[in-house]
Design a protein around this motif. Sequence first.
Motif, PDB file in Angstrom:
ATOM      1  N   GLY A   1     -96.392 -12.951  52.117  1.00 28.62           N
ATOM      2  CA  GLY A   1     -96.160 -14.229  52.788  1.00 28.62           C
ATOM      3  C   GLY A   1     -97.380 -14.785  53.495  1.00 28.62           C
ATOM      4  N   GLU A   2     -98.422 -13.979  53.654  1.00 27.15           N
ATOM      5  CA  GLU A   2     -99.639 -14.449  54.314  1.00 27.15           C
ATOM      6  C   GLU A   2    -100.363 -15.450  53.401  1.00 27.15           C
ATOM      7  N   ILE A   3    -100.938 -16.491  53.992  1.00 24.26           N
ATOM      8  CA  ILE A   3    -101.603 -17.549  53.239  1.00 24.26           C
ATOM      9  C   ILE A   3    -102.918 -17.040  52.658  1.00 24.26           C
ATOM     10  N   LEU A   4    -103.103 -17.276  51.348  1.00 21.74           N
ATOM     11  CA  LEU A   4    -104.335 -16.895  50.656  1.00 21.74           C
ATOM     12  C   LEU A   4    -105.256 -18.092  50.462  1.00 21.74           C
ATOM     13  N   CYS A   5    -104.670 -19.276  50.254  1.00 25.30           N
ATOM     14  CA  CYS A   5    -105.452 -20.510  50.193  1.00 25.30           C
ATOM     15  C   CYS A   5    -104.545 -21.666  50.590  1.00 25.30           C
ATOM     16  N   ASN A   6    -105.148 -22.668  51.178  1.00 23.23           N
ATOM     17  CA  ASN A   6    -104.416 -23.861  51.599  1.00 23.23           C
ATOM     18  C   ASN A   6    -104.612 -24.985  50.599  1.00 23.23           C
ATOM     19  N   LYS A   7    -103.675 -25.907  50.572  1.00 18.90           N
ATOM     20  CA  LYS A   7    -103.797 -27.088  49.739  1.00 18.90           C
ATOM     21  C   LYS A   7    -105.119 -27.768  50.071  1.00 18.90           C
ATOM     22  N   GLY A   8    -105.907 -28.075  49.044  1.00 19.77           N
ATOM     23  CA  GLY A   8    -107.185 -28.741  49.242  1.00 19.77           C
ATOM     24  C   GLY A   8    -108.384 -27.822  49.305  1.00 19.77           C
ATOM     25  N   ASP A   9    -108.158 -26.510  49.451  1.00 20.11           N
ATOM     26  CA  ASP A   9    -109.281 -25.560  49.460  1.00 20.11           C
ATOM     27  C   ASP A   9    -109.979 -25.602  48.104  1.00 20.11           C
ATOM     28  N   GLU A  10    -111.315 -25.467  48.135  1.00 21.73           N
ATOM     29  CA  GLU A  10    -112.095 -25.506  46.903  1.00 21.73           C
ATOM     30  C   GLU A  10    -112.692 -24.148  46.586  1.00 21.73           C
ATOM     31  N   GLY A  11    -112.808 -23.877  45.287  1.00 17.09           N
ATOM     32  CA  GLY A  11    -113.389 -22.625  44.847  1.00 17.09           C
ATOM     33  C   GLY A  11    -113.889 -22.758  43.423  1.00 17.09           C
ATOM     34  N   TYR A  12    -114.281 -21.632  42.846  1.00 12.98           N
ATOM     35  CA  TYR A  12    -114.849 -21.598  41.502  1.00 12.98           C
ATOM     36  C   TYR A  12    -114.080 -20.620  40.626  1.00 12.98           C
ATOM     37  N   VAL A  13    -113.888 -20.987  39.366  1.00 15.84           N
ATOM     38  CA  VAL A  13    -113.234 -20.100  38.407  1.00 15.84           C
ATOM     39  C   VAL A  13    -114.189 -18.964  38.085  1.00 15.84           C
ATOM     40  N   VAL A  14    -113.767 -17.728  38.384  1.00 17.23           N
ATOM     41  CA  VAL A  14    -114.622 -16.557  38.148  1.00 17.23           C
ATOM     42  C   VAL A  14    -114.039 -15.622  37.080  1.00 17.23           C
ATOM     43  N   SER A  15    -112.783 -15.838  36.709  1.00 15.12           N
ATOM     44  CA  SER A  15    -112.186 -15.043  35.640  1.00 15.12           C
ATOM     45  C   SER A  15    -111.041 -15.826  35.006  1.00 15.12           C
ATOM     46  N   ILE A  16    -110.748 -15.466  33.758  1.00 14.76           N
ATOM     47  CA  ILE A  16    -109.638 -16.096  33.052  1.00 14.76           C
ATOM     48  C   ILE A  16    -108.855 -14.979  32.371  1.00 14.76           C
ATOM     49  N   GLY A  17    -107.587 -14.868  32.745  1.00  8.52           N
ATOM     50  CA  GLY A  17    -106.716 -13.853  32.162  1.00  8.52           C
ATOM     51  C   GLY A  17    -105.459 -14.507  31.625  1.00  8.52           C
TER      52      GLY A  17
ATOM     53  N   SER B   1    -114.221 -20.937  51.265  1.00 10.37           N
ATOM     54  CA  SER B   1    -113.956 -20.816  52.708  1.00 10.37           C
ATOM     55  C   SER B   1    -113.541 -19.415  53.142  1.00 10.37           C
ATOM     56  N   THR B   2    -112.847 -18.675  52.252  1.00 10.34           N
ATOM     57  CA  THR B   2    -112.332 -17.357  52.636  1.00 10.34           C
ATOM     58  C   THR B   2    -112.986 -16.205  51.882  1.00 10.34           C
ATOM     59  N   GLY B   3    -113.529 -16.502  50.712  1.00  8.86           N
ATOM     60  CA  GLY B   3    -114.073 -15.450  49.860  1.00  8.86           C
ATOM     61  C   GLY B   3    -112.993 -14.721  49.073  1.00  8.86           C
ATOM     62  N   TYR B   4    -111.740 -15.148  49.205  1.00  8.24           N
ATOM     63  CA  TYR B   4    -110.643 -14.522  48.478  1.00  8.24           C
ATOM     64  C   TYR B   4    -110.674 -14.949  47.020  1.00  8.24           C
ATOM     65  N   ARG B   5    -110.342 -14.022  46.131  1.00 12.47           N
ATOM     66  CA  ARG B   5    -110.175 -14.318  44.713  1.00 12.47           C
ATOM     67  C   ARG B   5    -108.680 -14.319  44.452  1.00 12.47           C
ATOM     68  N   VAL B   6    -108.147 -15.479  44.080  1.00 12.62           N
ATOM     69  CA  VAL B   6    -106.708 -15.672  43.939  1.00 12.62           C
ATOM     70  C   VAL B   6    -106.399 -16.086  42.505  1.00 12.62           C
ATOM     71  N   GLY B   7    -105.385 -15.474  41.911  1.00 12.62           N
ATOM     72  CA  GLY B   7    -104.926 -15.857  40.580  1.00 12.62           C
ATOM     73  C   GLY B   7    -104.095 -17.120  40.668  1.00 12.62           C
ATOM     74  N   MET B   8    -104.499 -18.130  39.901  1.00 16.57           N
ATOM     75  CA  MET B   8    -103.838 -19.434  39.960  1.00 16.57           C
ATOM     76  C   MET B   8    -103.439 -19.882  38.555  1.00 16.57           C
ATOM     77  N   LYS B   9    -102.269 -20.505  38.456  1.00 20.23           N
ATOM     78  CA  LYS B   9    -101.850 -21.114  37.198  1.00 20.23           C
ATOM     79  C   LYS B   9    -102.490 -22.506  37.080  1.00 20.23           C
ATOM     80  N   ARG B  10    -102.489 -23.022  35.863  1.00 20.66           N
ATOM     81  CA  ARG B  10    -103.069 -24.346  35.594  1.00 20.66           C
ATOM     82  C   ARG B  10    -102.482 -25.422  36.507  1.00 20.66           C
ATOM     83  N   LYS B  11    -101.169 -25.373  36.737  1.00 20.91           N
ATOM     84  CA  LYS B  11    -100.517 -26.412  37.541  1.00 20.91           C
ATOM     85  C   LYS B  11    -100.829 -26.285  39.033  1.00 20.91           C
ATOM     86  N   GLU B  12    -101.484 -25.205  39.443  1.00 24.53           N
ATOM     87  CA  GLU B  12    -101.787 -24.997  40.856  1.00 24.53           C
ATOM     88  C   GLU B  12    -103.192 -25.446  41.248  1.00 24.53           C
ATOM     89  N   ILE B  13    -104.000 -25.859  40.259  1.00 21.97           N
ATOM     90  CA  ILE B  13    -105.369 -26.272  40.557  1.00 21.97           C
ATOM     91  C   ILE B  13    -105.727 -27.561  39.822  1.00 21.97           C
TER      92      ILE B  13
END
Length: 95
Positions: A43-59, A74-86
């Motif tokens: 439940g802890e927030i990993l990224c907020n709406k509007g946060d920017e980052g770079y694609v570093v892997s594709i699975g 902003s956080t240095g976190y690597r988060v798995g995101m679906k196409r509709k989330e970015i």
Amino acid sequence: MTNISRDSDVVELNNPPLYNYGQRVRARRTVRNDGTFMGKEIGEILCNKGDEGYVVSIGTFLQQFYIYGVEFVSTGYRVGMKRKEIDPVEIVKEI
């Protein structure tokens, strides 16, 4: 019989990934830990709406979706995101 809810009837893997390695993207929504991010509570927030980052892997996930590993600046976190989330930050023009 139970109805199975799917994100989409489209199998993304039939096409190449929408985003490329190193592409700058922006989170379309706030993403919370679902239990798969080590060191953070569920439940802890990993990224907020509007946060920017770079694609570093594709699975892939469930032989249906691409999962983009996005490293957020902003956080240095690597988060798995679906196409509709970015969304792309910059539109790449093809020549």
